[in-house]
Design a protein around this motif. Structure first.
Motif, PDB file in Angstrom:
ATOM      1  N   LEU A   1     -20.811 -30.973  11.030  1.00 27.68           N
ATOM      2  CA  LEU A   1     -22.035 -31.451  11.682  1.00 27.68           C
ATOM      3  C   LEU A   1     -21.886 -31.426  13.195  1.00 27.68           C
ATOM      4  N   VAL A   2     -20.720 -31.825  13.695  1.00 28.92           N
ATOM      5  CA  VAL A   2     -20.463 -31.784  15.140  1.00 28.92           C
ATOM      6  C   VAL A   2     -20.414 -30.330  15.604  1.00 28.92           C
ATOM      7  N   ALA A   3     -19.734 -29.481  14.863  1.00 27.13           N
ATOM      8  CA  ALA A   3     -19.616 -28.063  15.234  1.00 27.13           C
ATOM      9  C   ALA A   3     -20.971 -27.369  15.240  1.00 27.13           C
ATOM     10  N   ALA A   4     -21.868 -27.783  14.366  1.00 26.57           N
ATOM     11  CA  ALA A   4     -23.197 -27.158  14.296  1.00 26.57           C
ATOM     12  C   ALA A   4     -23.967 -27.332  15.597  1.00 26.57           C
ATOM     13  N   GLN A   5     -23.594 -28.317  16.411  1.00 26.59           N
ATOM     14  CA  GLN A   5     -24.280 -28.550  17.676  1.00 26.59           C
ATOM     15  C   GLN A   5     -23.617 -27.833  18.850  1.00 26.59           C
ATOM     16  N   CYS A   6     -22.546 -27.108  18.586  1.00 30.54           N
ATOM     17  CA  CYS A   6     -21.852 -26.346  19.625  1.00 30.54           C
ATOM     18  C   CYS A   6     -22.436 -24.944  19.715  1.00 30.54           C
ATOM     19  N   PRO A   7     -22.252 -24.264  20.849  1.00 28.83           N
ATOM     20  CA  PRO A   7     -22.719 -22.881  20.950  1.00 28.83           C
ATOM     21  C   PRO A   7     -22.142 -22.030  19.816  1.00 28.83           C
ATOM     22  N   GLY A   8     -22.998 -21.321  19.130  1.00 27.86           N
ATOM     23  CA  GLY A   8     -22.583 -20.475  18.012  1.00 27.86           C
ATOM     24  C   GLY A   8     -22.303 -21.246  16.744  1.00 27.86           C
ATOM     25  N   GLY A   9     -22.433 -22.537  16.784  1.00 28.08           N
ATOM     26  CA  GLY A   9     -22.090 -23.370  15.639  1.00 28.08           C
ATOM     27  C   GLY A   9     -23.010 -23.218  14.455  1.00 28.08           C
TER      28      GLY A   9
END
Length: 142
Positions: free
Chosen positions: A61-69
């Motif tokens: 869920l945190v990674a989904a908010q990163c660029p390319g996530g």
């Protein structure tokens, strides 16, 4: 607990975590994600089968908010939109994924065979790379 795949929400505990997030208010969702990541970071080698899948889901869920996530971390867990997570959760998610990878004793039997185990590991590494992209080195700056 059931595991039906190697994705972040492909198990009963992560699916239950998604349901819990859907039922919570926005502020509580941030706290829930941070809490499950912190539990795995502070557990070191005592990671259990209940916390690890939830931590992987939280890190996704945190990674989904990163660029390319979004492209790397397809999320089909919670049905309600997640709030913007504070930047402090990014490092916590990285540390949690590192601990999950290091503590192999908790892993599901389905992930111990060659194909599922290596795919699961690749998925965790892909999540980690979204959170902490590998640095490209150059000899000369142009």
């Amino acid at each position: 607990m059931g595991f039906w795949g190697v994705g972040p929400f492909d198990n009963d505990d992560a699916a239950d975590f998604a349901d819990d997030l859907d039922a919570a208010t926005v502020d509580v969702r941030i706290e829930m994600v941070g809490s499950v990541l912190d539990r795995v970071v502070t557990a070191h080698d005592d990671i259990d089968m209940w916390h690890a899948p939830r931590a992987v889901a939280a890190a996704a869920l945190v990674a989904a908010q990163c660029p390319g996530g979004r492209a790397t971390c397809p999320i089909y867990g919670p049905s309600t939109p997640m709030p913007q997570f504070p930047s402090s959760l990014k490092q916590l998610a990285i540390d949690a994924l590192d601990n999950v990878l290091a503590a192999s004793a908790w892993r599901a039997p389905e992930w111990r065979d060659a194909s599922n185990g290596s795919q699961w590991r690749r998925n965790i590494i892909a999540l980690r790379n979204v959170l902490d992209p590998p640095q490209r080195e150059t000899l000369f700056e142009i």
